[in-house]
Design a protein around this motif. Sequence first.
Motif, PDB file in Angstrom:
ATOM      1  N   VAL A 153       0.910  -1.032  -0.166  1.00 17.38           N
ATOM      2  CA  VAL A 153      -0.124  -0.321   0.267  1.00 17.38           C
ATOM      3  C   VAL A 153       1.110   1.184  -0.192  1.00 17.38           C
ATOM      4  CG1 VAL A 153      -1.528   1.459   1.205  1.00 17.38           C
ATOM      5  CG2 VAL A 153      -2.403  -1.300   1.173  1.00 17.38           C
ATOM      6  N   SER A 154       0.275   2.261  -0.521  1.00 12.47           N
ATOM      7  CA  SER A 154       1.642   3.116  -0.504  1.00 12.47           C
ATOM      8  C   SER A 154       0.711   3.841  -1.768  1.00 12.47           C
ATOM      9  CB  SER A 154       2.800   3.379  -2.056  1.00 12.47           C
ATOM     10  OG  SER A 154       3.460   3.595  -1.899  1.00 12.47           O
ATOM     11  N   HIS A 155       1.201   5.455  -1.795  1.00 10.08           N
ATOM     12  CA  HIS A 155       0.177   6.677  -1.525  1.00 10.08           C
ATOM     13  C   HIS A 155       1.121   7.507  -2.328  1.00 10.08           C
ATOM     14  CE1 HIS A 155       1.577   8.611   1.641  1.00 10.08           C
ATOM     15  NE2 HIS A 155       1.965   9.486   0.764  1.00 10.08           N
ATOM     16  N   ASP A 156       2.605   7.254  -2.511  1.00  8.14           N
ATOM     17  CA  ASP A 156       3.941   7.604  -3.290  1.00  8.14           C
ATOM     18  C   ASP A 156       3.350   7.603  -4.783  1.00  8.14           C
ATOM     19  OD1 ASP A 156       5.864   8.822  -4.462  1.00  8.14           O
ATOM     20  OD2 ASP A 156       7.237   8.762  -2.267  1.00  8.14           O
ATOM     21  N   ASP A 209       4.893   4.176  -8.909  1.00 11.70           N
ATOM     22  CA  ASP A 209       5.234   4.225 -10.515  1.00 11.70           C
ATOM     23  C   ASP A 209       6.663   3.529 -11.330  1.00 11.70           C
ATOM     24  OD1 ASP A 209       3.778   4.650 -12.771  1.00 11.70           O
ATOM     25  OD2 ASP A 209       4.659   6.249 -13.443  1.00 11.70           O
ATOM     26  N   ARG A 210       7.750   3.470 -10.041  1.00 12.22           N
ATOM     27  CA  ARG A 210       9.260   3.427 -10.708  1.00 12.22           C
ATOM     28  C   ARG A 210       8.941   2.670 -10.380  1.00 12.22           C
ATOM     29  NH1 ARG A 210      11.800   9.353  -9.682  1.00 12.22           N
ATOM     30  NH2 ARG A 210      10.697  10.289 -11.118  1.00 12.22           N
ATOM     31  N   VAL A 211       8.195   1.408  -9.139  1.00 12.18           N
ATOM     32  CA  VAL A 211       8.728   0.249  -8.565  1.00 12.18           C
ATOM     33  C   VAL A 211       7.768  -0.377  -8.871  1.00 12.18           C
ATOM     34  CG1 VAL A 211       8.559  -0.695  -5.974  1.00 12.18           C
ATOM     35  CG2 VAL A 211       9.786   1.066  -6.196  1.00 12.18           C
ATOM     36  N   GLY A 231       0.199  -2.399 -15.531  1.00  9.63           N
ATOM     37  CA  GLY A 231       1.137  -1.033 -16.629  1.00  9.63           C
ATOM     38  C   GLY A 231       1.425  -0.216 -15.159  1.00  9.63           C
ATOM     39  N   ASP A 232       1.871   1.043 -15.970  1.00 13.05           N
ATOM     40  CA  ASP A 232       1.734   2.323 -14.657  1.00 13.05           C
ATOM     41  C   ASP A 232       0.990   2.851 -13.564  1.00 13.05           C
ATOM     42  OD1 ASP A 232       1.699   3.886 -16.479  1.00 13.05           O
ATOM     43  OD2 ASP A 232       3.094   4.171 -17.236  1.00 13.05           O
ATOM     44  N   TYR A 233       1.270   3.877 -13.108  1.00  9.67           N
ATOM     45  CA  TYR A 233      -0.426   4.733 -12.980  1.00  9.67           C
ATOM     46  C   TYR A 233      -1.079   5.574 -14.175  1.00  9.67           C
ATOM     47  CZ  TYR A 233      -2.502   8.273  -9.670  1.00  9.67           C
ATOM     48  OH  TYR A 233      -2.379   9.608  -9.025  1.00  9.67           O
ATOM     49  N   GLU A 234      -0.268   6.250 -14.772  1.00  8.07           N
ATOM     50  CA  GLU A 234      -0.246   6.602 -15.611  1.00  8.07           C
ATOM     51  C   GLU A 234      -1.947   5.820 -16.629  1.00  8.07           C
ATOM     52  OE1 GLU A 234      -0.289   9.179 -19.950  1.00  8.07           O
ATOM     53  OE2 GLU A 234       1.810   8.467 -18.873  1.00  8.07           O
ATOM     54  N   ASN A 235      -1.900   4.668 -16.866  1.00  7.15           N
ATOM     55  CA  ASN A 235      -2.554   3.484 -16.974  1.00  7.15           C
ATOM     56  C   ASN A 235      -3.744   3.498 -16.654  1.00  7.15           C
ATOM     57  OD1 ASN A 235      -3.002   1.425 -19.562  1.00  7.15           O
ATOM     58  ND2 ASN A 235      -3.014   0.216 -17.285  1.00  7.15           N
TER      59      ASN A 235
END
Length: 569
Positions: free
Chosen positions: A170-173, A178-180, A197-201
């Motif tokens: 769980v992370s809000h960062d 996105d990088r991990v 996929g990533d945060y944008e996806n």
Amino acid sequence: MPSFLQIDNISKSYGTKVLFDRIGFNINEGDKIALVAPNGTGKTSLLRILAGKDKSDSGGKITFLKDIRIAFLEQEYDFDPGLTIEQQLTSPDFEEQLRVRRILDELGLQPGQKMGELSGGEVKRVAIAGMLAKEAEFLIMDEPTNHLDLDAIEYLENALKRSRCTLFMVSHDRYFLDRVCNTIMEMDHGAIYIYRGDYENFLEKRDERISNYNAETTRVRNILRRELEWIHATPCARSGKAKYRKQAFLELKDRAEAGYSTSSITLEGIASGGYLGKQVIDCKDLNFSWEGKPIVKDFSYNFQRYERVGIVGGNGIGKSTFLNLLALSDNPAVKRGESVRIGYYRQEGLTLPDGDTVLETVQNTHLLEKFLFPHEMWSSRIGRLSGGEKRRLYLLTVLMQEPNVLILDEPTNDLDIVTLNILEEYLLDFKGTLLIVTHDRHFLDRLVDHLFIFCGDGVIKDFIGGYTEYRSFIEDRRREDRKEKLQEAPKAERPKPQGPRKLSWKEKKEMEQLEADLESLGKEQKEIEAQLESGSLDYQHITEISSRYQALKAEIDEKETRWLELSEV
């Protein structure tokens, strides 16, 4: 990828509040999953169940398809303040102890330090060192970046990117996840949604899912309208209706009323504190020390209206103390304007008794509902709220004062991603002066115009730009310093060339060979670093390759120096 963990029909409730009910999903080997959900929906409870620290209310089933080691990083690390770091992390596994010492050194911690003397961020570093040293196949982490400074976050980020472990956190960062992570799992309205996929996806697909849901709801409502006209036909016609038609109508009605609603706070109508004069906060030769250690030294600065300042520096370096001096102290070196109305969000959060209720804390019921505290929660005790709910309530107590100067110390801790986005939008439009201490790089990049960098020994430097710009600047400086060092060392030992010349055939060949050697040596260096970080080596092997690693560095430096000499010709 093969599935190594299967979760079926697990549930959790607290009193009458259902957090999640009979949910299930699979985790594949090698997945790095970030779980996102609103505060108070049971993220921490789910992690504790997976880690074996808690049980599902409905029984359910958690099946590991092979024997694996699990490491669990909880939000609050349980430690003995009387122990040293080394004693706190003691292990019967000799190789794990070696790894602990290496990671502590990389995180800037001394094994002999007492746990009770550490700052919150340093305690979190100890917890991370203990987790990484176990080299578990499955890592479960609850808000791993909370309380960490930016250097430690980047260290953990790089360690997890290199690791082959399976990760559930769980992370809000947003930068961190996105990088991990390669997968985002959303827990929403009692259901689980998976986004590869990533945060944008994730943002795009989530918006698409909600739009599709609402489109389907609109279609159902149109069908319902026609069915309703049929139900309202003449009594004679109605008496002949088949029972299944009536049952279908009731099901349609339920679906139509179940339109999608997002659970998010609203800051509409919460304004800043109005007029702010020319004098905001003036500091003139501000000095402050603690136990003989300088925290702020000869600091002079005149904060302006509508200024946006980010404050960064290592754990325990004095950032919170600095904010206290600006907001609360009667130090004569700090002068606040007469029109200043400060809203101070402190890192320690709510300090109210756990027995107080939500309504006793905030009497404005309209604002409580805006901050997702509906009527049924008003009698809830502070001690029964989740970490995120406590933070949200505390944020409300600060903003409802309508400040024109906002001082925020780690405001992102424990807040969910949706709440963070809404808070960011509010702060972008905030009509006042803003000072933020935060480890959230996304938050800094969006909101601040410049940074105060705490360098240690009371030195504070000003940098124009956001955090990403600052890190790029630092990396450029390091490269330049290294290049100058390599260039200057041999210059003192060799005579200056008499004039411009071309490389000889032999020198060209030497340069080509140097480039090939440097590439080969660089690969070997990375391989040794990976072995040292793997923790799978015995003590003798570690000693051997450490010796080779030092020789490699010296050889690379020597060849880089010669390559630079030839490149200058």
